[in-house]
Scaffold this motif. Structure first.
Motif, mmCIF file in Angstrom:
data_model
loop_
_atom_site.group_PDB
_atom_site.id
_atom_site.type_symbol
_atom_site.label_atom_id
_atom_site.label_comp_id
_atom_site.label_asym_id
_atom_site.label_seq_id
_atom_site.Cartn_x
_atom_site.Cartn_y
_atom_site.Cartn_z
ATOM 1 N N ALA A 1 0.818 -1.218 0.000
ATOM 2 C CA ALA A 1 0.000 0.000 0.000
ATOM 3 C C ALA A 1 0.847 1.262 0.000
ATOM 4 N N CYS A 2 2.012 1.219 0.633
ATOM 5 C CA CYS A 2 2.853 2.403 0.705
ATOM 6 C C CYS A 2 3.348 2.825 -0.675
ATOM 7 N N HIS B 1 8.140 2.619 5.470
ATOM 8 C CA HIS B 1 7.699 1.226 5.562
ATOM 9 C C HIS B 1 8.840 0.233 5.343
ATOM 10 N N GLN C 1 0.734 -4.297 8.485
ATOM 11 C CA GLN C 1 -0.328 -3.834 7.592
ATOM 12 C C GLN C 1 -0.759 -2.409 7.928
ATOM 13 N N ARG C 2 -0.848 -2.113 9.206
ATOM 14 C CA ARG C 2 -1.250 -0.756 9.598
ATOM 15 C C ARG C 2 -0.165 0.264 9.256
ATOM 16 N N ASP D 1 1.978 -0.042 6.780
ATOM 17 C CA ASP D 1 1.916 0.055 5.324
ATOM 18 C C ASP D 1 0.796 1.001 4.891
ATOM 19 N N ALA D 2 -0.378 0.827 5.480
ATOM 20 C CA ALA D 2 -1.522 1.659 5.116
ATOM 21 C C ALA D 2 -1.302 3.126 5.481
ATOM 22 N N GLY E 1 1.152 4.660 3.106
ATOM 23 C CA GLY E 1 0.496 4.843 1.819
ATOM 24 C C GLY E 1 -0.436 6.035 1.803
ATOM 25 N N PHE E 2 -1.141 6.256 2.898
ATOM 26 C CA PHE E 2 -2.033 7.415 2.993
ATOM 27 C C PHE E 2 -1.240 8.713 2.894
#
Length: 231
Positions: free
Chosen positions: A89-90, A119, A212-213, A215-216, A219-220
């Motif tokens: 996602a990043c 990340h 995962q958190r 990465d998200a 990405g945001f």
């Protein structure tokens, strides 16, 4: 999308990583957002290789291991996008906006740094610790030395990609963007994340959720960096 210059094997030395990045540089269009990031990352990786060859690091094996594990995360994202698979996602914002005419080269470069440091670097520290059978604290000096080179990457980006002072006014959205993100703060946060991931290695479900958190969230932030700006 430009050619990815994929290799059939994973680079396992700094020299092989540099060769892969040079191949990418030759294959991608100059204005492509991934190419913009790749050029500045290539320059820093070349500097690592030169310092390793000159014996400038106390623990050359640790530095080389960390540098290669770090680069492999970026190269895996490139290959995933080229194969039409979803990268982490990043990295997704950079690959999604890589050809957008309203995104400036500086934004592409910063978004790549954000993804790679925010990340990938934390996971690369854990990868290196496993490969070297050591603890994160054993790599702190090497982390700091590689971090110093990353600061030089940010400086290179500012020198090469920032508009001239007559074009960059205080009210310019790009000025706001530059002030909203700090490589030093990102590097500090990454070290904390790496230590947390190492501490969670015997709790794989929790470690996966943490990753995962992370990465998200990265990405945001990258998506915000790539907001198209007016001319």
């Amino acid at each position: 999308m430009g050619q990815s210059a994929q290799l059939t094997h994973r680079p396992d030395t700094v020299e092989a990583v540099v060769a892969r990045m040079r191949a990418l540089d030759a294959a991608l269009p100059e204005r492509d957002g991934v190419a913009v990031f790749n050029r500045v990352y290539l320059a820093v990786t070349e500097a690592v290789g030169q310092r390793l060859a000159a014996g400038r690091f106390t623990d050359s094996r640790a530095v080389a291991t960390l540098d290669v594990r770090f680069a492999l995360r970026y190269l895996a994202a490139v290959d995933a996008a080229a194969a039409e698979r979803r990268p982490p996602a990043c990295w997704r914002p950079l690959f999604q906006y890589r050809g957008h005419p309203g995104v400036r080269p500086l934004q592409f470069a910063l978004a790549g740094i954000n993804a790679h440091i925010g990340h990938d670097l934390a996971l690369a520290v854990v990868d290196a610790c496993r490969a070297l059978e050591c603890e994160p604290c054993d790599l702190e000096d090497e982390f700091d030395r590689v971090g110093d080179l990353l600061v030089s990457l940010e400086e290179r980006i500012r020198e090469d990609l920032m508009p001239g002072p007559d074009l960059l006014q205080i009210a310019d959205p790009l000025t706001h963007l530059l002030g909203a993100w700090s490589l030093e703060r990102a590097r500090d946060a990454t070290w904390s994340a790496a230590r947390a991931l190492w501490a969670l290695r015997r709790l794989p479900d929790v470690a996966e959720e943490f990753t995962q958190r992370l990465d998200a969230a990265v990405g945001f932030a990258g998506r915000m960096m790539l907001t198209p700006l007016p001319d």
